[in-house]
Design an enzyme around this catalytic site. Structure first.
Site, mmCIF file in Angstrom:
data_model
loop_
_atom_site.group_PDB
_atom_site.id
_atom_site.type_symbol
_atom_site.label_atom_id
_atom_site.label_comp_id
_atom_site.label_asym_id
_atom_site.label_seq_id
_atom_site.Cartn_x
_atom_site.Cartn_y
_atom_site.Cartn_z
ATOM 1 N N LYS A 179 -25.151 -16.434 -3.379
ATOM 2 C CA LYS A 179 -26.094 -16.162 -2.291
ATOM 3 C C LYS A 179 -25.563 -15.034 -1.433
ATOM 4 O O LYS A 179 -24.472 -14.509 -1.664
ATOM 5 C CB LYS A 179 -26.408 -17.417 -1.485
ATOM 6 C CG LYS A 179 -25.247 -18.042 -0.786
ATOM 7 C CD LYS A 179 -25.688 -19.148 0.168
ATOM 8 C CE LYS A 179 -26.536 -20.230 -0.463
ATOM 9 N NZ LYS A 179 -26.637 -21.435 0.347
ATOM 10 N N LYS B 176 -32.725 -21.270 -7.173
ATOM 11 C CA LYS B 176 -33.021 -22.003 -5.926
ATOM 12 C C LYS B 176 -33.928 -21.176 -5.025
ATOM 13 O O LYS B 176 -33.631 -20.019 -4.730
ATOM 14 C CB LYS B 176 -31.722 -22.275 -5.161
ATOM 15 C CG LYS B 176 -30.882 -23.402 -5.744
ATOM 16 C CD LYS B 176 -29.482 -23.384 -5.158
ATOM 17 C CE LYS B 176 -29.453 -23.618 -3.674
ATOM 18 N NZ LYS B 176 -28.063 -23.451 -3.139
HETATM 19 O O1 LIG Z 1 -26.098 -24.457 -0.929
HETATM 20 C C1 LIG Z 1 -25.202 -24.695 -0.122
HETATM 21 C C2 LIG Z 1 -24.977 -23.890 1.096
HETATM 22 O O2 LIG Z 1 -24.351 -22.698 0.819
HETATM 23 C C3 LIG Z 1 -24.312 -24.671 2.158
HETATM 24 O O3 LIG Z 1 -23.600 -23.863 3.056
HETATM 25 P P1 LIG Z 1 -22.895 -24.587 4.306
HETATM 26 O O4 LIG Z 1 -22.086 -25.729 3.768
HETATM 27 O O5 LIG Z 1 -22.049 -23.536 4.933
HETATM 28 O O6 LIG Z 1 -24.019 -25.034 5.181
#
Ligand SMILES: O=C[C@H](O)COP(=O)(O)O
Length: 251
Positions: free
Chosen positions: A29, A87
């Protein structure tokens, strides 16, 4: 429960690769473009090449608007680039019908190209802050669109967490509805090791994490550390063992 870790670059993915035995899915991401911000196709491709072949690569398509054609084309870009979990954050969808529209296009675009790829319809635990579809609507949206998994993350990364917005019993209902529909249930949103007992108890299939495995717990300024991934995994395994023991003692 599977562990999905979200690096933001090829460099960070290489650190994930050092902890590959402790994680199940590498999720590409671009956090500076949003909670489910989409990264470039060449980054997905390079990360696919950098991590062991037996670890699936996931890619986020973005916090998407209600534009089914645009989103379907972006999803195709992600799967062509080597991701096998696609996703989609249904940020701009204000009704379940809009969300189903978007996800149907994604499912067709992805599965026409690669039938074994998994499509994940993601909503937001803090949907009330951004005006998108209700978290508990996600399992039905995923089912109606032919997606493979329903997910919740948080849209606003301001330190508030999954359970601040959707308490454990409501998450349990989310998981129950997803399973009833034959879907995987994925949960994320500044999840910490202290949440793992509840996430295990309610039968979560995939937990998504970034901040908790970054140095200083900082998902923006910190970088993913292999030893934090290993420690998080050890906690997951401990909770899985304790839960299994409790279930067998009760039966
Ligand atoms: O898909 C998972 C996310 O990247 C969660 O990120 P985070 O744990 O920093 O909220």
């Amino acid at each position: 429960m599977l562990l999905l870790i979200s690096p933001d670059s090829v460099d960070e993915a290489l650190d994930c690769a050092k902890a590959a035995e402790h994680l199940d899915i590498v999720d590409v991401k671009k956090p500076d473009e949003g909670s489910l911000g989409a990264n470039f196709p060449w980054v997905i491709r390079e990360i696919r090449e950098a991590i062991p072949a037996d670890k699936p690569v996931s890619a986020t398509v973005g916090d998407v608007p209600y534009k089914p054609g645009t989103v379907a084309q972006a999803a195709l870009g992600a799967v062509v680039s080597g991701a096998t979990y696609i996703k989609v954050g249904l940020y701009g969808c204000t009704t379940p019908e809009q969300a189903v529209d978007v996800m149907r296009g994604v499912v067709r675009a992805v599965k026409d190209y690669r039938p074994d790829a998994l499509v994940v319809a993601s909503g937001y635990a803090d949907a009330h802050r951004i005006g998108c579809v209700n978290p508990l609507a996600l399992p039905d949206i995923a089912r109606r669109s032919g997606s493979d998994a329903a997910m919740l993350d948080t849209a606003v990364k301001d330190g508030t967490r999954l359970f601040d917005h959707v308490p454990p019993e409501v998450c349990a209902e989310f998981v129950r509805r997803a399973h009833e529909a034959g879907l995987l249930a994925a949960l994320a949103g500044s999840v910490k090791a202290g949440d793992l007992a509840e996430l295990t108890r309610i039968g979560t299939d995939i937990v998504g994490v970034r901040g908790a495995v970054c140095e200083g717990g900082d998902r923006d300024a910190g970088r993913i550390r292999p030893e934090l991934v290993a420690a998080f995994r050890a906690e997951m395994d401990r909770h899985a063992r304790e839960h299994a023991a409790a279930v067998s003692a009760a039966s």
